[in-house]
Design an enzyme around this catalytic site. Structure first.
Site, mmCIF file in Angstrom:
data_model
loop_
_atom_site.group_PDB
_atom_site.id
_atom_site.type_symbol
_atom_site.label_atom_id
_atom_site.label_comp_id
_atom_site.label_asym_id
_atom_site.label_seq_id
_atom_site.Cartn_x
_atom_site.Cartn_y
_atom_site.Cartn_z
ATOM 1 N N LYS A 110 0.782 -1.281 -0.047
ATOM 2 C CA LYS A 110 0.209 -0.171 0.394
ATOM 3 C C LYS A 110 0.551 0.969 -0.031
ATOM 4 C CE LYS A 110 -1.999 -1.073 4.114
ATOM 5 N NZ LYS A 110 -1.484 -1.449 4.304
ATOM 6 N N ARG B 59 -9.739 2.044 9.021
ATOM 7 C CA ARG B 59 -8.628 0.645 9.445
ATOM 8 C C ARG B 59 -10.731 -0.489 9.929
ATOM 9 N NH1 ARG B 59 -3.293 1.213 8.962
ATOM 10 N NH2 ARG B 59 -1.803 -1.379 9.540
ATOM 11 N N ARG C 110 -0.922 -8.131 13.213
ATOM 12 C CA ARG C 110 -1.102 -7.282 12.878
ATOM 13 C C ARG C 110 -2.027 -8.211 11.670
ATOM 14 N NH1 ARG C 110 3.965 -5.492 11.660
ATOM 15 N NH2 ARG C 110 3.625 -3.820 10.042
ATOM 16 N N ARG D 6 10.765 -2.640 10.215
ATOM 17 C CA ARG D 6 11.049 -1.692 10.665
ATOM 18 C C ARG D 6 10.635 -2.124 12.212
ATOM 19 N NH1 ARG D 6 4.930 -0.034 8.205
ATOM 20 N NH2 ARG D 6 4.366 -0.369 9.877
ATOM 21 N N ARG E 133 11.579 -6.491 5.536
ATOM 22 C CA ARG E 133 11.399 -5.097 5.875
ATOM 23 C C ARG E 133 12.167 -4.867 6.807
ATOM 24 N NH1 ARG E 133 5.335 -2.225 4.858
ATOM 25 N NH2 ARG E 133 5.134 -2.783 8.134
#
Ligand code: AMP
Length: 193
Positions: A13, A88, A148, A137, A135
């Site tokens: 996204k 969300r 998540r 993070r 990634r």
């Protein structure tokens, strides 16, 4: 152009929203980025949000509504925007509907004159976990990632039906190269606008 980017964490996204916003010269508004900036700056909002974000939980709706309301009222949001990571939850989507009627340039929120489109990027879970783990993070450890994804399925996925019912849904297969997904989005959205 008024675009909402949905899809699970790791679906691409952020990348796609950023690319298209640059191309169309409209702001890319990521609620995750805004929240992370508040955490770094240790603002009262950041202090409240941090524990939720570290645990892979959603930050309470009320806090998000304030952030989005303030951002949508900035002058650069008049010509259009790409929202990444908001709404969300169904209450956030309902709130956003009301907000859009009030902000300058908001226009109707449903029906044939409505400019709003909600893009869902679909990617299988095993691909998402691999992408998120690479990634790096702070909230990308395996336990938080699994939470998540679960939160996404429970609280965010119902929005697909919400926007499908209103004939605003644009579904795109996100399990392809970044360039292929961008090309597909441009094609579908130009047809839809
Ligand atoms: P993101 O960068 O979009 O993956 O967001 C990172 C984290 O910020 C999420 O896991 C949530 O904790 C929080 N967050 C971002 N956007 C929202 C939202 N619309 N509602 C609730 N929490 C959010």
């Amino acid at each position: 152009m008024q675009l909402i980017f949905m899809g699970p964490p790791g679906a691409g996204k952020g990348t796609q929203a950023q690319l298209l916003a640059a191309l169309w010269k409209i702001p890319h508004i990521s609620t995750g980025d805004i929240l992370r900036a508040c955490v770094v700056a240790k603002t009262p909002l950041g202090e409240k949000a941090k524990a939720y974000m570290d645990a892979g939980e959603l930050v309470p709706d009320g806090l998000l509504m304030d952030i989005v309301q303030e951002r949508m009222n900035q002058p650069d949001a008049k010509a259009g925007w790409i929202l990444d990571g908001f709404p969300r939850t169904v209450p956030q989507a309902a709130f956003f509907d009301t907000l859009l009627c009030d902000v300058p340039g908001g226009g109707p929120t449903s029906g044939k004159d409505c400019a709003l489109r909600a893009v869902n990027l679909d990617v299988p879970d095993n691909v998402l976990v691999t992408r998120l783990l690479s990634r790096g993070r702070q909230d990308d450890n395996e336990q938080t990632i699994r939470r998540r994804l679960q939160v996404y399925r429970e609280q965010t996925e119902p929005l697909i039906e919400f926007y499908r019912d209103r004939e605003q849904l644009v579904a795109v297969d996100g399990d392809r190269s970044m360039q292929e997904v961008t090309a597909q989005l441009q094609q579908v959205l130009s047809r839809n606008s």
